[in-house]
Design a protein around this motif. Structure first.
Motif, PDB file in Angstrom:
ATOM      1  N   PHE A   1       0.667  -1.147  -0.129  1.00  0.00           N
ATOM      2  CA  PHE A   1      -0.560   0.162   0.109  1.00  0.00           C
ATOM      3  C   PHE A   1       1.057   1.162  -0.032  1.00  0.00           C
ATOM      4  CE2 PHE A   1      -2.679  -3.467   1.772  1.00  0.00           C
ATOM      5  CZ  PHE A   1      -3.686  -2.741   1.241  1.00  0.00           C
TER       6      PHE A   1
ATOM      7  N   GLU B   1       0.843   5.861  -0.650  1.00  0.00           N
ATOM      8  CA  GLU B   1      -0.167   6.569  -0.521  1.00  0.00           C
ATOM      9  C   GLU B   1      -0.184   7.850  -2.005  1.00  0.00           C
ATOM     10  OE1 GLU B   1      -1.785   7.808   1.687  1.00  0.00           O
ATOM     11  OE2 GLU B   1      -0.745   6.276   3.792  1.00  0.00           O
TER      12      GLU B   1
ATOM     13  N   ASP C   1       8.418  -1.203   4.316  1.00  0.00           N
ATOM     14  CA  ASP C   1       8.500  -1.960   2.213  1.00  0.00           C
ATOM     15  C   ASP C   1       9.154  -2.127   1.832  1.00  0.00           C
ATOM     16  OD1 ASP C   1       5.526  -2.910   3.574  1.00  0.00           O
ATOM     17  OD2 ASP C   1       5.076  -1.417   2.404  1.00  0.00           O
TER      18      ASP C   1
ATOM     19  N   ARG D   1      -4.309   3.648  -0.110  1.00  0.00           N
ATOM     20  CA  ARG D   1      -4.779   3.532   0.381  1.00  0.00           C
ATOM     21  C   ARG D   1      -7.284   3.927   0.226  1.00  0.00           C
ATOM     22  NH1 ARG D   1      -1.984   2.009   5.311  1.00  0.00           N
ATOM     23  NH2 ARG D   1       0.308   2.822   4.245  1.00  0.00           N
TER      24      ARG D   1
ATOM     25  N   GLN E   1      -3.769  -0.369  13.833  1.00  0.00           N
ATOM     26  CA  GLN E   1      -3.378  -0.066  12.827  1.00  0.00           C
ATOM     27  C   GLN E   1      -3.047  -1.061  11.615  1.00  0.00           C
ATOM     28  OE1 GLN E   1      -5.936   3.002  11.246  1.00  0.00           O
ATOM     29  NE2 GLN E   1      -5.227   0.986   9.594  1.00  0.00           N
ATOM     30  N   ALA E   2      -1.554  -1.002  12.031  1.00  0.00           N
ATOM     31  CA  ALA E   2      -0.669  -2.404  11.195  1.00  0.00           C
ATOM     32  C   ALA E   2      -1.197  -3.723  11.875  1.00  0.00           C
ATOM     33  CB  ALA E   2       0.051  -2.357  12.584  1.00  0.00           C
TER      34      ALA E   2
ATOM     35  N   GLU F   1      -3.794  -2.628   8.698  1.00  0.00           N
ATOM     36  CA  GLU F   1      -2.605  -3.703   7.292  1.00  0.00           C
ATOM     37  C   GLU F   1      -1.960  -4.657   6.528  1.00  0.00           C
ATOM     38  OE1 GLU F   1       1.157  -0.583   5.234  1.00  0.00           O
ATOM     39  OE2 GLU F   1      -0.232   0.314   6.667  1.00  0.00           O
ATOM     40  N   SER F   2      -1.634  -5.399   7.574  1.00  0.00           N
ATOM     41  CA  SER F   2      -1.055  -6.295   7.265  1.00  0.00           C
ATOM     42  C   SER F   2      -2.108  -7.959   6.735  1.00  0.00           C
ATOM     43  CB  SER F   2      -0.343  -7.270   8.792  1.00  0.00           C
ATOM     44  OG  SER F   2       0.398  -8.456   8.299  1.00  0.00           O
TER      45      SER F   2
ATOM     46  N   ALA G   1      -5.099  -6.567   5.391  1.00  0.00           N
ATOM     47  CA  ALA G   1      -5.188  -5.897   4.088  1.00  0.00           C
ATOM     48  C   ALA G   1      -4.376  -7.001   2.878  1.00  0.00           C
ATOM     49  CB  ALA G   1      -5.438  -4.772   4.291  1.00  0.00           C
ATOM     50  N   LYS G   2      -3.546  -6.222   3.514  1.00  0.00           N
ATOM     51  CA  LYS G   2      -2.406  -7.262   1.891  1.00  0.00           C
ATOM     52  C   LYS G   2      -2.744  -8.378   2.192  1.00  0.00           C
ATOM     53  CE  LYS G   2       1.562  -4.023   3.118  1.00  0.00           C
ATOM     54  NZ  LYS G   2       2.564  -3.688   3.923  1.00  0.00           N
TER      55      LYS G   2
ATOM     56  N   VAL H   1      -6.753  -0.396   2.815  1.00  0.00           N
ATOM     57  CA  VAL H   1      -6.753  -0.919   4.108  1.00  0.00           C
ATOM     58  C   VAL H   1      -7.851  -0.046   5.244  1.00  0.00           C
ATOM     59  CG1 VAL H   1      -5.336  -0.315   6.151  1.00  0.00           C
ATOM     60  CG2 VAL H   1      -4.234  -0.529   3.710  1.00  0.00           C
TER      61      VAL H   1
ATOM     62  N   ARG I   1      -9.374   1.695   8.482  1.00  0.00           N
ATOM     63  CA  ARG I   1      -9.204   2.586   9.092  1.00  0.00           C
ATOM     64  C   ARG I   1      -9.687   1.737  10.516  1.00  0.00           C
ATOM     65  NH1 ARG I   1     -10.819   8.945   9.950  1.00  0.00           N
ATOM     66  NH2 ARG I   1      -9.783   9.018  11.684  1.00  0.00           N
TER      67      ARG I   1
END
Length: 244
Positions: A5, A7, A22, A43, A130-131, A134-135, A137-138, A145, A147
């Protein structure tokens, strides 16, 4: 194919720049080389299939091969209002909720929550959550991702949910799956939807009365489900009904 991911300001017309943690993961863990194909998502929901062009000290540059216009997101934005559970159960709940397509997760401090988070601890916990989101979501190849909000009180969460089109609350004292089937069957594949899930101790009666009339009270069957089971059960039902 691995996914990352970025921005919006990292996305150019022909190339995408990957920075931050990353870079180390790509270079030293995955040991990628120039020419490796990867999937990159903004995102906000844009997906690109890319090829690694260069691996530098603090950035990886990938060339855009083409943009994938087929969204992997549900047509309805689902907001999960999760009563704070004990221990590390929230980590598991977050991971599975993201896999099942939630758009946003709001931890809620309810009357029967055992966990009481101080402001400093809440901020640190939110960063960790949040981390995890994201993991997950990947892993799930999400286009965005989800929120994770800072924890709210029940009254704050109820107020936040009033702007949503539909609000559902599974309650152990509700009986009758026919009403649940009718409510789920009437949901439109658009807009926003809130799901309230109680903590281990369940919802306090005063909380139920405070939102009665603002939410649809549902039954999830004749058995009492754990907090980590109830949310996944309802989200799975919603995914089945709403997935395009």
């Amino acid at each position: 194919m691995h996914q990352f991911f970025v921005e919006n300001n990292q996305i150019g017309e022909t190339e995408i720049e990957i920075t931050g943690e990353d870079v180390n993961h790509i270079k030293n863990v995955l040991r990628m080389k120039a020419g490796t194909q990867i999937r990159i998502s903004s995102r906000q929901g844009a997906d690109y299939f890319c090829q690694v062009e260069s691996l530098e000290k603090e950035r990886v540059v990938a060339r855009i091969l083409y943009q994938d216009h087929e969204s992997r997101e549900l047509p309805v934005k689902i907001y999960l209002f999760q009563g704070l559970p004990k221990g590390d159960k929230m980590d598991f709940i977050l991971q599975k909720a993201v896999e099942l397509g939630v758009y946003e997760v709001i931890p809620v401090a309810m009357r029967n929550c055992v966990v009481k988070l101080e402001e400093k601890k809440a901020a640190a916990r939110q960063k960790r959550w949040q981390a995890i989101a994201e993991s997950a979501a990947k892993q799930a190849k999400r286009s965005l991702v989800p929120r994770v909000q800072l924890p709210m009180s029940f009254s704050e969460a109820a107020g936040y949910a009033r702007s949503l089109d539909v609000r559902l609350l599974p309650y152990e004292n509700e009986r009758g799956m026919e009403h649940t089937r009718q409510v789920i069957g009437s949901l439109k594949k658009e807009g926003s939807l809130g799901v309230f899930i109680g903590p281990e101790g369940g919802f306090d009666r005063q909380e139920i009365e405070a939102v009665r009339g603002d939410v649809e009270l549902l039954s999830l069957g004749n058995r009492i489900l754990r907090t980590e089971t109830a949310g996944m059960t309802l989200l799975s039902i919603l995914l089945y009904h709403l997935e395009a």
